[in-house]
Motif scaffolding. Structure first.
Motif, PDB file in Angstrom:
ATOM      1  N   THR A 115       0.722  -1.284   0.015  1.00  9.84           N
ATOM      2  CA  THR A 115       0.061  -0.007  -0.078  1.00  9.84           C
ATOM      3  C   THR A 115       0.787   1.215  -0.224  1.00  9.84           C
ATOM      4  OG1 THR A 115      -1.820  -1.168   1.175  1.00  9.84           O
ATOM      5  CG2 THR A 115      -1.863   1.111   1.336  1.00  9.84           C
ATOM      6  N   ALA A 128      -5.356   8.897   2.221  1.00  8.23           N
ATOM      7  CA  ALA A 128      -5.520   8.066   1.236  1.00  8.23           C
ATOM      8  C   ALA A 128      -4.866   6.982   1.453  1.00  8.23           C
ATOM      9  CB  ALA A 128      -5.409   8.389  -0.111  1.00  8.23           C
ATOM     10  N   SER A 129      -5.137   5.645   1.023  1.00  9.77           N
ATOM     11  CA  SER A 129      -4.397   4.372   0.829  1.00  9.77           C
ATOM     12  C   SER A 129      -4.541   3.623  -0.514  1.00  9.77           C
ATOM     13  CB  SER A 129      -4.741   3.502   1.980  1.00  9.77           C
ATOM     14  OG  SER A 129      -4.630   4.061   3.562  1.00  9.77           O
ATOM     15  N   ILE A 130      -3.506   3.708  -1.237  1.00 12.05           N
ATOM     16  CA  ILE A 130      -3.624   3.217  -2.651  1.00 12.05           C
ATOM     17  C   ILE A 130      -2.974   2.107  -2.625  1.00 12.05           C
ATOM     18  CG2 ILE A 130      -3.157   3.521  -5.108  1.00 12.05           C
ATOM     19  CD1 ILE A 130      -3.016   6.564  -2.692  1.00 12.05           C
ATOM     20  N   ARG A 185      -3.786  10.436  -8.074  1.00  9.00           N
ATOM     21  CA  ARG A 185      -3.621   9.350  -7.057  1.00  9.00           C
ATOM     22  C   ARG A 185      -3.459   8.042  -7.602  1.00  9.00           C
ATOM     23  NH1 ARG A 185      -6.054  12.192  -1.430  1.00  9.00           N
ATOM     24  NH2 ARG A 185      -4.331  13.751  -1.420  1.00  9.00           N
ATOM     25  N   ALA A 186      -3.104   7.698  -8.467  1.00 13.11           N
ATOM     26  CA  ALA A 186      -3.152   6.397  -9.129  1.00 13.11           C
ATOM     27  C   ALA A 186      -1.857   5.980  -9.820  1.00 13.11           C
ATOM     28  CB  ALA A 186      -4.162   6.499 -10.212  1.00 13.11           C
TER      29      ALA A 186
END
Length: 366
Positions: A115, A128-130, A185-186
């Protein structure tokens, strides 16, 4: 607490009343001169491991990624009061990895198990947690390690390297570089890398050249078109662990921990100029850093038998400045070094195993 023969003069490149930085709009804005940290030992009683810290541009805050029994956290430390002021939970995993500041230090990006966490430094909250995209791998194998990351000078792109997948032993597939857009955010792309085990990443100030170290040597990628492309691999460096870039981006110190030396690489020609032998007798050497004025190169040496120490070298002749060696830390073992923005403070993450056991951050003026 420490021993240092003479106080170095690190601030020759700074403006007397402040430092000039370029804002996002391209104009020059006066920033206050960063403050030195106040000497202290800040314990993290619940931590099972702690990474080398990030230090804010003004020197007032230090951020330490750590793993506890219940998961991972980011500790926020007041460098003036010498105390933890906030703890940001980032997941339930057992490993906290590399981290970088976002543009202007408003965000921190921290890698944990699978993550990428985004943390707001003003509110000390998890934004956020991506999830990190899974990598192609044989059935039954596990994803490779997420080693290091770096952010482009404009703060728009993060680069994260990952070793090849494994089944508990050697790698069973290729390593890769992941590309992350901070605006979206990707994760936007993956690029195969030479070798099985990438170790560190730096981006030159031009934002175009990305260098990745590892078992293949030092690999240069061209990121000018968006998705990085491998240009060449410099094999003369041998196996490379950690990297330190000079402020002007013209030279790179490529550290080999097992061999106890660093190759000095001219990035204008992608050629090895010379090598620095730390004479460490195969003791682990880590955390390379270059002073902001470019005059000094530092490394942390800790053989886990004798006391850790920080060595200083000139960057013009690459000779050791013995009276600038820092020793006698309060931590018995040192795991990471960060040189503060004031250039007069060392931040050491480490641990004690005999007295006052546990992990801690030590702040040392030098």
């Amino acid at each position: 607490m420490k021993s240092l023969g003479s106080r170095a003069r690190w601030l020759t490149s700074l403006v007397a009343v402040g430092v000039l930085t370029v804002t996002g709009a391209g104009s020059a804005a006066a920033e206050p001169e960063p403050v030195p940290g106040v000497e202290n030992l800040i314990p993290f009683p619940a931590a099972r491991h702690a990474r080398a810290p990030l230090v804010s541009a003004d020197g007032t805050q230090a951020y330490v990624g750590a793993a506890e029994a219940t998961g991972t956290k980011l500790y926020v430390v007041d460098t003036q009061a010498g105390e933890v002021t906030a703890e940001v939970s980032t997941g339930t995993g057992g490993w906290a990895g590399p981290m970088v500041f976002g543009a202007r230090g408003r965000l921190i990006y921290l890698v944990t198990e699978g993550t990428l966490s985004v943390i707001d430094t003003a509110t000390h909250t998890l934004r956020a947690s991506i999830p990190v995209p899974d990598q192609p791998r044989p059935p039954g194998s596990r994803p490779g390690s997420l080693s290091r990351m770096a952010i482009s000078p404009d703060g728009a792109t993060i680069y994260l390297d990952q070793s090849g997948p494994h089944d508990g032993g050697p790698s069973v597939g290729p390593s890769r570089l992941l590309v992350f857009s901070t605006a979206r955010r990707a994760f936007t792309a993956t690029v195969p890398l030479p070798g099985d085990s990438p170790r560190d990443i730096v981006v030159r100030p031009n934002g175009k050249d990305v260098y990745v170290s590892g078992d293949a040597g030092l690999t240069r990628l061209d990121a000018s078109a968006g998705v990085p492309k491998v240009v060449r691999t410099i094999t003369a460096t041998g196996f490379v662990d950690e990297l330190a870039l000079t402020p002007d981006g013209r030279r790179l110190y490529a550290l080999s921990k097992p061999d106890g030396h660093a190759a000095v690489v001219d990035l204008t020609r992608d050629s090895v100029l010379t090598a620095i032998d730390f004479r460490s007798d195969f003791s682990p050497v880590s955390s390379p850093a270059v002073s902001q004025d470019g005059s000094r190169f530092y490394v942390l040496v800790d053989d886990h038998r004798t006391a850790p120490k920080v060595l200083s070298y000139t960057t013009d002749t690459h000779t050791q400045v013995t009276d600038e060696t820092v020793t006698d830390f309060d931590v018995e073992r040192a795991y990471g070094l960060t040189v503060g923005p004031d250039e007069e403070t060392l931040y050491i993450s480490g641990a004690n195993y005999v007295d006052d056991t546990g992990f801690a951050l030590q702040i040392v003026n030098f």
